[in-house]
Design a protein around this motif. Sequence first.
Motif, PDB file in Angstrom:
ATOM      1  N   ALA A  19       1.246   4.594   5.581  1.00 16.20           N
ATOM      2  CA  ALA A  19       0.381   4.685   6.774  1.00 16.20           C
ATOM      3  C   ALA A  19       0.083   3.308   7.357  1.00 16.20           C
ATOM      4  CB  ALA A  19      -0.899   5.441   6.454  1.00 16.20           C
ATOM      5  N   PRO A  20      -0.445   2.359   6.577  1.00 14.95           N
ATOM      6  CA  PRO A  20      -0.688   1.035   7.172  1.00 14.95           C
ATOM      7  C   PRO A  20       0.597   0.305   7.549  1.00 14.95           C
ATOM      8  CG  PRO A  20      -1.355   1.070   4.860  1.00 14.95           C
ATOM      9  CD  PRO A  20      -1.006   2.467   5.240  1.00 14.95           C
ATOM     10  N   ALA A  21       1.672   0.493   6.780  1.00 14.51           N
ATOM     11  CA  ALA A  21       2.939  -0.175   7.110  1.00 14.51           C
ATOM     12  C   ALA A  21       3.498   0.344   8.427  1.00 14.51           C
ATOM     13  CB  ALA A  21       3.953   0.011   5.979  1.00 14.51           C
ATOM     14  N   ARG A  22       3.455   1.655   8.625  1.00 20.35           N
ATOM     15  CA  ARG A  22       3.957   2.237   9.879  1.00 20.35           C
ATOM     16  C   ARG A  22       3.037   1.924  11.056  1.00 20.35           C
ATOM     17  NH1 ARG A  22       8.272   5.586   9.091  1.00 20.35           N
ATOM     18  NH2 ARG A  22       8.612   6.297   6.980  1.00 20.35           N
ATOM     19  N   ALA A  23       1.746   1.755  10.791  1.00 17.47           N
ATOM     20  CA  ALA A  23       0.807   1.442  11.867  1.00 17.47           C
ATOM     21  C   ALA A  23       1.127   0.093  12.513  1.00 17.47           C
ATOM     22  CB  ALA A  23      -0.625   1.443  11.335  1.00 17.47           C
ATOM     23  N   LEU A  24       1.768  -0.796  11.785  1.00 15.76           N
ATOM     24  CA  LEU A  24       2.117  -2.106  12.334  1.00 15.76           C
ATOM     25  C   LEU A  24       3.258  -2.034  13.353  1.00 15.76           C
ATOM     26  CD1 LEU A  24       1.963  -4.339   9.135  1.00 15.76           C
ATOM     27  CD2 LEU A  24       0.328  -4.291  11.028  1.00 15.76           C
ATOM     28  N   SER A  25       4.037  -0.957  13.312  1.00 16.37           N
ATOM     29  CA  SER A  25       5.149  -0.848  14.267  1.00 16.37           C
ATOM     30  C   SER A  25       4.614  -0.452  15.643  1.00 16.37           C
ATOM     31  CB  SER A  25       6.186   0.164  13.777  1.00 16.37           C
ATOM     32  OG  SER A  25       5.640   1.459  13.772  1.00 16.37           O
ATOM     33  N   GLY A  26       5.320  -0.829  16.676  1.00 15.23           N
ATOM     34  CA  GLY A  26       4.932  -0.466  18.036  1.00 15.23           C
ATOM     35  C   GLY A  26       3.778  -1.266  18.600  1.00 15.23           C
ATOM     36  N   LEU A  27       3.407  -2.373  17.950  1.00 15.97           N
ATOM     37  CA  LEU A  27       2.297  -3.198  18.432  1.00 15.97           C
ATOM     38  C   LEU A  27       2.772  -4.486  19.096  1.00 15.97           C
ATOM     39  CD1 LEU A  27      -0.148  -2.901  15.386  1.00 15.97           C
ATOM     40  CD2 LEU A  27      -0.278  -1.677  17.570  1.00 15.97           C
ATOM     41  N   GLY A  28       4.073  -4.690  19.162  1.00 19.15           N
ATOM     42  CA  GLY A  28       4.593  -5.910  19.759  1.00 19.15           C
ATOM     43  C   GLY A  28       4.451  -7.130  18.866  1.00 19.15           C
ATOM     44  N   LEU A  29       4.374  -6.916  17.557  1.00 17.31           N
ATOM     45  CA  LEU A  29       4.239  -8.021  16.622  1.00 17.31           C
ATOM     46  C   LEU A  29       5.556  -8.781  16.515  1.00 17.31           C
ATOM     47  CD1 LEU A  29       2.320  -6.152  13.767  1.00 17.31           C
ATOM     48  CD2 LEU A  29       1.366  -7.478  15.667  1.00 17.31           C
ATOM     49  N   SER A  81       0.878 -17.366  15.772  1.00 17.95           N
ATOM     50  CA  SER A  81      -0.411 -17.769  16.333  1.00 17.95           C
ATOM     51  C   SER A  81      -1.553 -17.047  15.633  1.00 17.95           C
ATOM     52  CB  SER A  81      -0.452 -17.460  17.825  1.00 17.95           C
ATOM     53  OG  SER A  81      -0.362 -16.054  18.039  1.00 17.95           O
ATOM     54  N   HIS A  82      -1.262 -15.871  15.054  1.00 14.32           N
ATOM     55  CA  HIS A  82      -2.266 -15.036  14.394  1.00 14.32           C
ATOM     56  C   HIS A  82      -1.634 -14.284  13.229  1.00 14.32           C
ATOM     57  CE1 HIS A  82      -4.055 -15.552  18.355  1.00 14.32           C
ATOM     58  NE2 HIS A  82      -5.228 -15.254  17.807  1.00 14.32           N
ATOM     59  N   LEU A  83      -2.482 -13.917  12.299  1.00 14.82           N
ATOM     60  CA  LEU A  83      -2.094 -13.075  11.178  1.00 14.82           C
ATOM     61  C   LEU A  83      -2.969 -11.827  11.219  1.00 14.82           C
ATOM     62  CD1 LEU A  83      -0.633 -12.596   8.459  1.00 14.82           C
ATOM     63  CD2 LEU A  83      -2.443 -13.955   7.373  1.00 14.82           C
ATOM     64  N   LEU A  84      -2.325 -10.670  11.247  1.00 10.11           N
ATOM     65  CA  LEU A  84      -3.023  -9.386  11.213  1.00 10.11           C
ATOM     66  C   LEU A  84      -2.877  -8.832   9.801  1.00 10.11           C
ATOM     67  CD1 LEU A  84      -4.444  -6.984  12.608  1.00 10.11           C
ATOM     68  CD2 LEU A  84      -2.174  -6.164  13.284  1.00 10.11           C
ATOM     69  N   ILE A  85      -3.994  -8.760   9.080  1.00  8.61           N
ATOM     70  CA  ILE A  85      -4.005  -8.316   7.683  1.00  8.61           C
ATOM     71  C   ILE A  85      -4.438  -6.862   7.610  1.00  8.61           C
ATOM     72  CG2 ILE A  85      -5.193  -8.580   5.465  1.00  8.61           C
ATOM     73  CD1 ILE A  85      -3.391 -10.868   5.888  1.00  8.61           C
ATOM     74  N   VAL A  86      -3.657  -6.064   6.875  1.00  6.11           N
ATOM     75  CA  VAL A  86      -3.941  -4.656   6.640  1.00  6.11           C
ATOM     76  C   VAL A  86      -3.795  -4.419   5.134  1.00  6.11           C
ATOM     77  CG1 VAL A  86      -3.311  -2.297   7.237  1.00  6.11           C
ATOM     78  CG2 VAL A  86      -2.905  -4.114   8.871  1.00  6.11           C
ATOM     79  N   LEU A  87      -4.653  -3.622   4.552  1.00 10.38           N
ATOM     80  CA  LEU A  87      -4.535  -3.310   3.129  1.00 10.38           C
ATOM     81  C   LEU A  87      -3.669  -2.080   2.919  1.00 10.38           C
ATOM     82  CD1 LEU A  87      -8.167  -3.869   1.799  1.00 10.38           C
ATOM     83  CD2 LEU A  87      -6.302  -5.513   2.081  1.00 10.38           C
ATOM     84  N   GLY A  88      -2.857  -2.105   1.878  1.00  8.17           N
ATOM     85  CA  GLY A  88      -1.967  -0.994   1.574  1.00  8.17           C
ATOM     86  C   GLY A  88      -2.670   0.242   1.073  1.00  8.17           C
ATOM     87  N   ASP A  89      -3.937   0.120   0.679  1.00  5.97           N
ATOM     88  CA  ASP A  89      -4.669   1.274   0.150  1.00  5.97           C
ATOM     89  C   ASP A  89      -5.717   1.801   1.136  1.00  5.97           C
ATOM     90  OD1 ASP A  89      -6.539  -0.744  -0.060  1.00  5.97           O
ATOM     91  OD2 ASP A  89      -6.923  -0.453  -2.199  1.00  5.97           O
ATOM     92  N   MET A  90      -5.445   1.604   2.428  1.00  6.89           N
ATOM     93  CA  MET A  90      -6.327   2.141   3.466  1.00  6.89           C
ATOM     94  C   MET A  90      -5.514   3.098   4.348  1.00  6.89           C
ATOM     95  SD  MET A  90      -8.614  -1.207   4.414  1.00  6.89           S
ATOM     96  CE  MET A  90      -9.972  -0.331   5.201  1.00  6.89           C
ATOM     97  N   PRO A  91      -5.337   4.347   3.884  1.00  6.27           N
ATOM     98  CA  PRO A  91      -4.454   5.280   4.588  1.00  6.27           C
ATOM     99  C   PRO A  91      -4.962   5.751   5.939  1.00  6.27           C
ATOM    100  CG  PRO A  91      -5.607   6.400   2.820  1.00  6.27           C
ATOM    101  CD  PRO A  91      -5.932   4.935   2.685  1.00  6.27           C
ATOM    102  N   GLY A  92      -6.216   5.477   6.281  1.00  3.98           N
ATOM    103  CA  GLY A  92      -6.763   5.911   7.565  1.00  3.98           C
ATOM    104  C   GLY A  92      -6.499   4.950   8.705  1.00  3.98           C
ATOM    105  N   ILE A  93      -5.891   3.820   8.421  1.00  2.00           N
ATOM    106  CA  ILE A  93      -5.606   2.835   9.465  1.00  2.00           C
ATOM    107  C   ILE A  93      -4.382   3.279  10.264  1.00  2.00           C
ATOM    108  CG2 ILE A  93      -4.781   0.471   9.875  1.00  2.00           C
ATOM    109  CD1 ILE A  93      -7.750   0.666   9.240  1.00  2.00           C
ATOM    110  N   GLY A  94      -4.550   3.296  11.579  1.00  4.74           N
ATOM    111  CA  GLY A  94      -3.455   3.661  12.469  1.00  4.74           C
ATOM    112  C   GLY A  94      -3.299   2.630  13.574  1.00  4.74           C
ATOM    113  N   ARG A  95      -2.351   2.870  14.449  1.00  3.01           N
ATOM    114  CA  ARG A  95      -2.096   1.932  15.553  1.00  3.01           C
ATOM    115  C   ARG A  95      -3.309   1.744  16.461  1.00  3.01           C
ATOM    116  NH1 ARG A  95       2.770   4.801  15.963  1.00  3.01           N
ATOM    117  NH2 ARG A  95       4.332   3.703  14.740  1.00  3.01           N
ATOM    118  N   ALA A  96      -4.044   2.816  16.721  1.00  3.44           N
ATOM    119  CA  ALA A  96      -5.205   2.707  17.618  1.00  3.44           C
ATOM    120  C   ALA A  96      -6.223   1.715  17.071  1.00  3.44           C
ATOM    121  CB  ALA A  96      -5.853   4.082  17.820  1.00  3.44           C
TER     122      ALA A  96
END
Length: 190
Positions: free
Chosen positions: A36-46, A95-110
């Motif tokens: 979930a967090p890994a896929r949420a990173l896609s489609g953000l223009g990173l 220019s920036h680092l966006l950190i997401v935890l692998g054990d937070m399944p509720g994180i999405g692209r929004a």
Amino acid sequence: MKGRIVGVVLAAGASRRFGARDKLAARISGRAMVQAPARALSGLGLSRRAAITRTPRQPHALRGTGTALWSVGHRRPQAASLRRAVRGARATGASHLLIVLGDMPGIGRAELRALLRHGGLHPAMATDGRSLAPPALIPRRIFGPLLRLRGDRGAGALLRRRPDLRRVPLGAGALRDVDRPEDLRPPRTG
């Protein structure tokens, strides 16, 4: 938000409180939790997406998510994962680092887009209205202090003390952190 943003999933923890099973491979809604967090990173223009893992071998749970692997090694403290993410971001000219935890399944692209809207020169971190939690967006000018962290400390300790921190409200469900097997149960409502 403009800039070269690197998104990183921190997925190298030992998961001691979870027991013998691989926590990040635990199934939620038919998928491994870390997806979930890994896929949420896609489609953000990173400019780049990566996952910090204990080994250089790609965990089965991350296959197909389009994330590069940056290994930190076994039995390393939490700060080592963060430092590896910062070094990787710095090496790519981020220019920036966006950190997401692998054990937070509720994180999405929004939720991640909300953080990206509040970034810029200032760091941004999620809040449920009561406390601050990952995910976090960290500008390059803070990479140096993050590289000095040691032990089982993450970016939160440093970011919470910054007067320029942007607090981005996200729902409590998005900030759900899975530490124990019982945390996999859906939260009770009402």
